[in-house]
Design an enzyme around this catalytic site. Structure first.
Site, mmCIF file in Angstrom:
data_model
loop_
_atom_site.group_PDB
_atom_site.id
_atom_site.type_symbol
_atom_site.label_atom_id
_atom_site.label_comp_id
_atom_site.label_asym_id
_atom_site.label_seq_id
_atom_site.Cartn_x
_atom_site.Cartn_y
_atom_site.Cartn_z
ATOM 1 N N GLY A 8 0.822 -1.221 0.000
ATOM 2 C CA GLY A 8 0.000 0.000 0.000
ATOM 3 C C GLY A 8 0.847 1.259 0.000
ATOM 4 C CB THR A 10 3.532 5.822 -4.358
ATOM 5 O OG1 THR A 10 3.761 6.755 -3.291
ATOM 6 C CG2 THR A 10 3.145 6.577 -5.603
ATOM 7 C CD GLU A 44 9.117 14.463 -0.573
ATOM 8 O OE1 GLU A 44 9.899 15.415 -0.597
ATOM 9 O OE2 GLU A 44 8.427 14.158 0.413
ATOM 10 C CB ALA A 45 10.558 15.226 -7.962
ATOM 11 C CE LYS A 73 10.690 17.780 -11.661
ATOM 12 N NZ LYS A 73 10.868 16.327 -11.554
ATOM 13 C CB VAL A 181 2.147 -11.223 2.683
ATOM 14 C CG1 VAL A 181 2.325 -12.547 1.934
ATOM 15 C CG2 VAL A 181 0.969 -10.431 2.125
ATOM 16 C CD GLU A 338 16.284 13.932 -15.959
ATOM 17 O OE1 GLU A 338 15.142 14.392 -15.882
ATOM 18 O OE2 GLU A 338 17.245 14.570 -16.442
ATOM 19 C CB THR A 340 12.166 7.918 -14.123
ATOM 20 O OG1 THR A 340 13.343 7.569 -13.391
ATOM 21 C CG2 THR A 340 12.529 8.901 -15.200
ATOM 22 C CB ILE A 342 5.826 8.378 -9.495
ATOM 23 C CG1 ILE A 342 6.219 8.220 -8.018
ATOM 24 C CG2 ILE A 342 4.321 8.566 -9.635
ATOM 25 C CD1 ILE A 342 5.981 9.444 -7.159
HETATM 26 P P1 FAD Z 1 6.845 1.125 -0.932
HETATM 27 O O1 FAD Z 1 6.511 2.520 -0.680
HETATM 28 O O2 FAD Z 1 8.038 0.545 -0.219
HETATM 29 O O3 FAD Z 1 5.569 0.265 -0.537
HETATM 30 C C1 FAD Z 1 5.647 -1.120 -0.309
HETATM 31 C C2 FAD Z 1 4.382 -1.572 0.359
HETATM 32 O O4 FAD Z 1 4.404 -2.992 0.501
HETATM 33 C C3 FAD Z 1 4.165 -1.002 1.761
HETATM 34 O O5 FAD Z 1 2.801 -0.693 1.966
HETATM 35 C C4 FAD Z 1 4.568 -2.158 2.655
HETATM 36 O O6 FAD Z 1 3.955 -2.101 3.911
HETATM 37 C C5 FAD Z 1 4.046 -3.329 1.822
HETATM 38 N N1 FAD Z 1 4.641 -4.605 2.172
HETATM 39 C C6 FAD Z 1 5.927 -5.000 2.046
HETATM 40 N N2 FAD Z 1 6.064 -6.256 2.518
HETATM 41 C C7 FAD Z 1 4.841 -6.652 2.907
HETATM 42 C C8 FAD Z 1 4.327 -7.834 3.501
HETATM 43 N N3 FAD Z 1 5.107 -8.899 3.799
HETATM 44 N N4 FAD Z 1 3.001 -7.889 3.794
HETATM 45 C C9 FAD Z 1 2.172 -6.851 3.532
HETATM 46 N N5 FAD Z 1 2.607 -5.709 2.987
HETATM 47 C C10 FAD Z 1 3.925 -5.624 2.686
HETATM 48 N N6 FAD Z 1 10.174 8.337 -7.394
HETATM 49 C C11 FAD Z 1 9.772 9.407 -8.103
HETATM 50 O O7 FAD Z 1 8.946 9.264 -9.009
HETATM 51 N N7 FAD Z 1 10.271 10.644 -7.827
HETATM 52 C C12 FAD Z 1 11.221 10.851 -6.884
HETATM 53 O O8 FAD Z 1 11.621 11.990 -6.651
HETATM 54 C C13 FAD Z 1 11.714 9.724 -6.178
HETATM 55 N N8 FAD Z 1 12.693 9.851 -5.248
HETATM 56 C C14 FAD Z 1 13.180 8.727 -4.637
HETATM 57 C C15 FAD Z 1 14.290 8.828 -3.787
HETATM 58 C C16 FAD Z 1 14.833 7.671 -3.213
HETATM 59 C C17 FAD Z 1 16.040 7.769 -2.351
HETATM 60 C C18 FAD Z 1 14.220 6.411 -3.439
HETATM 61 C C19 FAD Z 1 14.762 5.167 -2.796
HETATM 62 C C20 FAD Z 1 13.112 6.315 -4.255
HETATM 63 C C21 FAD Z 1 12.601 7.453 -4.880
HETATM 64 N N9 FAD Z 1 11.530 7.372 -5.755
HETATM 65 C C22 FAD Z 1 11.128 8.466 -6.463
HETATM 66 C C23 FAD Z 1 10.822 6.109 -5.934
HETATM 67 C C24 FAD Z 1 9.490 6.150 -5.198
HETATM 68 O O9 FAD Z 1 9.703 6.381 -3.830
HETATM 69 C C25 FAD Z 1 8.748 4.834 -5.381
HETATM 70 O O10 FAD Z 1 8.709 4.491 -6.736
HETATM 71 C C26 FAD Z 1 7.326 4.950 -4.917
HETATM 72 O O11 FAD Z 1 7.266 5.452 -3.614
HETATM 73 C C27 FAD Z 1 6.631 3.633 -4.980
HETATM 74 O O12 FAD Z 1 7.107 2.769 -3.977
HETATM 75 P P2 FAD Z 1 6.391 1.383 -3.803
HETATM 76 O O13 FAD Z 1 4.942 1.623 -3.566
HETATM 77 O O14 FAD Z 1 6.781 0.497 -4.921
HETATM 78 O O15 FAD Z 1 7.077 0.781 -2.491
#
Ligand code: FAD
Length: 498
Positions: A8, A10, A44-45, A73, A181, A338, A340, A342
């Site tokens: 859950g 982004t 955030e970007a 932006k 999970v 960049e 990328t 999201i």
């Molecule tokens: P997460 O936010 O990690 O979510 C994972 C989810 O899975 C969570 O809800 C967690 O609780 C759940 N989960 C994991 N294991 C289990 C389990 N066993 N059981 C149940 N639930 C579980 N992207 C941009 O587009 N622009 C940016 O400026 C940018 N800056 C970034 C800077 C850094 C340093 C990093 C590391 C990333 C950045 N990103 C950026 C990437 C961006 O943060 C992610 O692409 C975005 O937040 C999506 O993350 P996600 O939902 O895939 O993972």
């Protein structure tokens, strides 16, 4: 079809909201997330494409921006990349009027090559000029006007975006389950995922599983053991220390990427604070040194403790395997230079919706999805590597490494075409279009030896006068536009300013 989204963040809530909104008669959506594990909490970007995503979900811009404390932006400012002291903007917009028979940069390169004193390229882009002056307005719908030659994206609070989408998704019928999970059950015959089992013992069955579990890649990387293609030899940054601070300067309508001794740091201005983070290569600096370096340069008082994040550049060999599609960090990660990630989430959701496997999952749909996603990753990878490779910096071992490292053939070919005749490789698919490549090539000092011969038709003096008139016209228009902060205060002031 029963869709189970694991995660859950982004990615998870973007997926759940899009499926619930766009395919209400084709699927049910169940999302499992673990508060105990939490989300990555950065990101955030964004890129301008997010506006299309929001529109398709029926999201009203002003309300969304107020709720996520967002700013506008217009592009990314790169400081100290080609050489220390350089600054250029990669704009979400064109250079010139964007309407000529040949791309504007050919004229500019021709004049430069002849030694003409030229206005800087930034001054010939409406988006760059608007950004440099700290102003904002919505683009003119008439793209023939200079004020219509740009797009824009958002900078928002990463911790507010997913909860906002959750509200929408739940209102549209997505069902959330809190839990961790603990096990993944496979179907004996086909090897597909049959169910996920929570620590509580609850078993959730599904037909299609979307792995949005973040870097853990619980289903695709874990249960299905899909191999990870490691690209860290090309993109060696593997850690970040993030530390938000109070804003001390004007609210810039752009993200900054400022080169540092072993990587770079981001500066992302939001309505209530500024996001900062130093993205670095652990082979070239220690965590303690990176943190101290960041603390020394952030502009205002820190408002949270520094947070360390670890990652590796690359992607899973396939993002969709069997009945499991990975979206977001679970499918791969390319560093945030960049903005990328999201965007990649959005592209994966779009492809999944377009190829939604109903009533049964077809191999052709899966292959097409993987082709589209691979292509996106490959194109972004090359564009990111260009920023590092196209440096003249020799001042630290990190910059020496990235300047001299071997690069992918696909990028070497693009560079050769650019160097010879300012030519850009055109693609039908993929994110960064011509102006993006031009901005980085010229911003980092790769001035080509040749140009499109049709640029020679115009007499040099006429060309120079035309360019100067364009600069003046842009400057005059931009000078009358509202300051970014003033625009935001009127249009979308943040809610809950506590
Ligand atoms: P997460 O936010 O990690 O979510 C994972 C989810 O899975 C969570 O809800 C967690 O609780 C759940 N989960 C994991 N294991 C289990 C389990 N066993 N059981 C149940 N639930 C579980 N992207 C941009 O587009 N622009 C940016 O400026 C940018 N800056 C970034 C800077 C850094 C340093 C990093 C590391 C990333 C950045 N990103 C950026 C990437 C961006 O943060 C992610 O692409 C975005 O937040 C999506 O993350 P996600 O939902 O895939 O993972």
């Amino acid at each position: 079809m029963r869709v189970v989204v694991v995660g859950g963040g982004t990615a998870g809530w973007m997926t759940a909201a899009a499926l619930a909104r766009l395919l209400p008669t084709r699927c049910s959506v169940r999302l499992v997330e673990s508060e105990a594990i939490g989300v990555v909490g950065v990101g955030e970007a964004t890129l301008p494409h997010i506006r299309a995503f929001n529109e398709r979900l029926g999201i009203a811009e002003a309300e969304f921006m107020a709720r996520t404390r967002a700013t506008f932006k217009l592009g990314i400012e790169f400081r100290d990349w080609g050489r220390i002291g350089d600054s250029y903007i990669h704009p979400f917009g064109t250079f010139g009027r964007g309407t000529g028979a040949i791309d504007f940069h050919h004229y500019w390169v021709r004049l430069i090559a002849r030694g003409a004193a030229m206005p800087p390229l930034d001054a010939l882009s409406y988006a760059c000029t608007l950004a440099r002056q700290g102003r904002f307005h919505h683009p003119d719908p008439d793209r023939r006007r200079l004020a219509g030659t740009f797009g824009y994206a958002y900078q928002f609070d990463a911790l507010l975006f997913a909860p906002y989408l959750r509200e929408l998704a739940e209102a549209m019928g997505a069902v959330r389950t809190e839990g961790t999970v603990a096990a993944v059950e496979r179907d004996g015959a086909r090897g597909d995922i049959a169910a996920v089992v929570l620590q509580s013992g609850e078993r959730i069955e599904g037909d299609l599983f979307v792995d949005c579990s973040g870097f853990r890649s619980l289903l695709l990387g874990g249960a299905l053991a899909e191999p990870f293609e490691d690209w860290s030899h090309w993109l060696p940054t593997d850690r970040a220390v993030a530390m938000p601070c109070r804003t001390r300067t004007a609210l810039t309508p752009y993200t900054s990427a400022i080169a540092m001794p072993a990587g770079w740091r981001w500066r992302i201005p939001l309505q209530h604070r500024t996001g900062n983070g130093y993205v670095y290569a652990s082979a070239f600096t220690s965590d303690a040194e990176a943190q101290a370096t960041l603390e020394a340069v952030v502009e205002g008082a820190p408002i949270a403790d520094p947070r360390l994040l670890r990652f590796r550049a690359g992607r899973r060999r396939r993002s969709w395997v069997g009945n499991c599609v990975a979206i977001g960090l679970a499918s791969g990660f390319l560093e945030p230079l960049e903005s990328t990630s999201i965007y990649l989430v959005q592209q994966a959701i779009t492809a999944l919706v377009e190829l939604f496997p109903e009533p049964v999952i077809g191999a052709a749909d899966r292959d097409e999805f993987n082709r589209v996603i691979d292509l996106e990753y490959d194109r972004i990878r090359d564009f990111l590597i260009l920023h590092y490779h196209a440096t003249t910096r020799t001042d630290t071992p990190f910059w020496h490494y990235v300047r001299t490292m071997p690069i992918p053939d696909s990028l070497a070919e693009k560079l050769e075409l650019w160097r010879r005749r300012a030519r850009l490789v055109k693609h039908r698919e993929g994110v960064f279009l011509d102006a993006s490549w031009v901005a980085v090539y010229l911003g980092q000092g790769i001035v080509p030896d040749g140009w499109d011969p049709r640029a020679d038709i115009v007499a040099p003096d006429d060309l120079r006068h035309g360019v100067e008139a364009l600069r003046d016209e842009i400057a005059a228009d931009v000078a009358g536009r509202p300051d970014h902060r003033t625009f935001i205060d009127r249009f979308c002031p943040m809610v809950d300013a506590a």
